[in-house]
Design an enzyme around this catalytic site. Structure first.
Site, PDB file in Angstrom:
ATOM      1  N   ASP A  12       0.117   0.617   7.076  1.00 25.66           N
ATOM      2  CA  ASP A  12      -0.637   1.568   6.244  1.00 25.66           C
ATOM      3  C   ASP A  12       0.219   2.076   5.079  1.00 25.66           C
ATOM      4  O   ASP A  12       1.446   2.180   5.203  1.00 25.66           O
ATOM      5  CB  ASP A  12      -1.107   2.753   7.123  1.00 25.66           C
ATOM      6  N   GLY A  13      -0.447   2.392   3.999  1.00 26.18           N
ATOM      7  CA  GLY A  13       0.245   3.036   2.872  1.00 26.18           C
ATOM      8  C   GLY A  13       0.354   2.182   1.621  1.00 26.18           C
ATOM      9  O   GLY A  13       0.966   2.608   0.630  1.00 26.18           O
ATOM     10  N   ASN A  14      -0.243   0.989   1.626  1.00 28.55           N
ATOM     11  CA  ASN A  14      -0.174   0.124   0.438  1.00 28.55           C
ATOM     12  C   ASN A  14      -0.737   0.816  -0.801  1.00 28.55           C
ATOM     13  O   ASN A  14      -0.130   0.786  -1.869  1.00 28.55           O
ATOM     14  CB  ASN A  14      -1.016  -1.144   0.644  1.00 28.55           C
ATOM     15  N   GLY A  15      -1.924   1.390  -0.635  1.00 32.93           N
ATOM     16  CA  GLY A  15      -2.614   1.998  -1.781  1.00 32.93           C
ATOM     17  C   GLY A  15      -1.764   3.096  -2.408  1.00 32.93           C
ATOM     18  O   GLY A  15      -1.537   3.104  -3.627  1.00 32.93           O
ATOM     19  N   ASN A  60     -12.402  -0.147   7.190  1.00 30.08           N
ATOM     20  CA  ASN A  60     -11.966  -0.461   5.821  1.00 30.08           C
ATOM     21  C   ASN A  60     -12.993  -1.371   5.170  1.00 30.08           C
ATOM     22  O   ASN A  60     -13.395  -1.180   4.024  1.00 30.08           O
ATOM     23  CB  ASN A  60     -10.636  -1.247   5.796  1.00 30.08           C
ATOM     24  N   ARG A  64     -14.476   0.589   2.090  1.00 30.40           N
ATOM     25  CA  ARG A  64     -13.701   0.448   0.841  1.00 30.40           C
ATOM     26  C   ARG A  64     -14.583  -0.028  -0.308  1.00 30.40           C
ATOM     27  O   ARG A  64     -15.547  -0.762  -0.083  1.00 30.40           O
ATOM     28  CB  ARG A  64     -12.569  -0.565   1.031  1.00 30.40           C
TER      29      ARG A  64
HETATM   30  C1  FPP Z   1      -3.462  -0.448   4.199  1.00 28.23           C
HETATM   31  O1  FPP Z   1      -3.100   0.341   3.120  1.00 28.23           O
HETATM   32  C2  FPP Z   1      -3.844  -1.814   3.783  1.00 28.23           C
HETATM   33  C3  FPP Z   1      -5.099  -2.330   3.802  1.00 28.23           C
HETATM   34  C4  FPP Z   1      -6.256  -1.523   4.232  1.00 28.23           C
HETATM   35  C5  FPP Z   1      -5.395  -3.737   3.416  1.00 28.23           C
HETATM   36  C6  FPP Z   1      -4.216  -4.701   3.483  1.00 28.23           C
HETATM   37  C7  FPP Z   1      -4.633  -6.112   3.491  1.00 28.23           C
HETATM   38  C8  FPP Z   1      -4.263  -7.027   2.578  1.00 28.23           C
HETATM   39  C9  FPP Z   1      -3.368  -6.695   1.458  1.00 28.23           C
HETATM   40  C10 FPP Z   1      -4.768  -8.419   2.699  1.00 28.23           C
HETATM   41  C11 FPP Z   1      -3.719  -9.406   3.013  1.00 28.23           C
HETATM   42  C12 FPP Z   1      -3.212  -9.212   4.399  1.00 28.23           C
HETATM   43  C13 FPP Z   1      -2.361 -10.041   5.039  1.00 28.23           C
HETATM   44  C14 FPP Z   1      -1.944  -9.739   6.416  1.00 28.23           C
HETATM   45  C15 FPP Z   1      -1.817 -11.256   4.429  1.00 28.23           C
HETATM   46  P1  FPP Z   1      -4.120   1.398   2.492  1.00 28.23           P
HETATM   47  O2  FPP Z   1      -4.832   0.759   1.354  1.00 28.23           O
HETATM   48  O3  FPP Z   1      -5.005   1.962   3.560  1.00 28.23           O
HETATM   49  O4  FPP Z   1      -3.113   2.460   1.964  1.00 28.23           O
HETATM   50  P2  FPP Z   1      -3.354   4.009   1.714  1.00 28.23           P
HETATM   51  O5  FPP Z   1      -3.421   4.653   3.083  1.00 28.23           O
HETATM   52  O6  FPP Z   1      -2.141   4.410   0.954  1.00 28.23           O
HETATM   53  O7  FPP Z   1      -4.620   4.157   0.929  1.00 28.23           O
END
Ligand code: FPP
Length: 226
Positions: A12-15, A60, A64
């Site tokens: 978690d935390g990409n965004g 998600n 999303r």
């Molecule tokens: C969580 O961060 C990430 C996701 C919900 C999606 C991640 C999936 C991919 C990038 C697709 C590719 C995956 C693989 C395994 C190759 P968030 O967006 O919920 O972060 P946030 O909590 O900061 O908003």
């Protein structure tokens, strides 16, 4: 060396990472994907047999924005294509858990082509990607399947019909990104897992941080209710 069978990670935390560093959530997903390889390599070096990664929850998928989801699908497909040789070379068996229905055709196609490939000999790692996954749905499915097999609803039979029948329950579940919850991930299988919630956003999570968690884990006495 620590003997571990199964580690699971809620990435978690990409965004938030993307916004912080590039004012762009997709950049966070891009860097999040890049961060998977060193973790896989660490697991192989340390003979951890199963690694389950929570990439996309059913919620998600439902909630999303379409634009972000399309980017996620694009990155997912690209990752699976780009890493094919790496998986073969490293003797990694890749599987998916979650709902296939509703996913775009190209995603379903690439997933089933990977699922169909022959079993890897001298396997180093079972890598399982949870994509459009809901633990509650997994449990319901398992109950339904057990009943349809005319079997008793007991723990053994339910577990036989869970996605994790081969990997067993994870000893460790890590969630990056600062939230202290499981968000519909491996709810049955986490009954005795050690849970580690770390503030680090997934793209910044390092092997060093994983090592710190494993060091803590080995100091813990797991009683399983004894
Ligand atoms: C969580 O961060 C990430 C996701 C919900 C999606 C991640 C999936 C991919 C990038 C697709 C590719 C995956 C693989 C395994 C190759 P968030 O967006 O919920 O972060 P946030 O909590 O900061 O908003």
């Amino acid at each position: 060396m620590i003997r571990l069978n199964h580690v699971a990670i809620i990435m978690d935390g990409n965004g938030r990472w993307g916004i912080k560093n590039f004012k762009n959530r997709t950049k966070g997903h891009e860097y999040g994907v890049k961060n998977i390889k060193p973790i896989i390599e660490f697991c192989i070096r340390n003979k951890i047999k199963n690694l389950t990664l929570y990439a996309l929850s059913k919620d998600n998928f439902i909630k999303r924005k379409k634009g972000e989801l399309n980017n996620i699908f694009y990155l997912f497909e690209k990752y699976l294509n780009d890493q094919k040789t790496f998986f073969e070379k490293k003797k990694i068996n890749l599987t998916f858990i979650g709902e296939k229905s509703g996913l775009p055709k190209n995603i379903k196609k690439i997933m089933s082509s990977i699922n169909k490939k022959p079993n890897v000999l001298n396997l180093n790692l079972n890598l399982c990607i949870a994509f459009n996954y809901s633990s509650k749905l997994e449990i319901i499915k398992s109950f339904k399947k057990t009943l349809s097999q005319n079997k008793a609803l007991n723990i053994k039979n339910i577990e036989q019909n869970l996605y994790t029948v081969k990997s067993n329950d994870p000893e460790i579940i890590i969630r990056t990104g600062g939230m202290n919850r499981l968000s519909d991930f491996l709810l049955w299988q986490s009954a005795y897992s050690e849970l580690y919630f770390v503030k680090t956003l997934w793209p910044s999570f390092t092997v060093r941080k994983l090592k710190d968690i494993l060091r803590k884990f080995i100091t813990i006495k797991r009683n399983f209710g004894a």
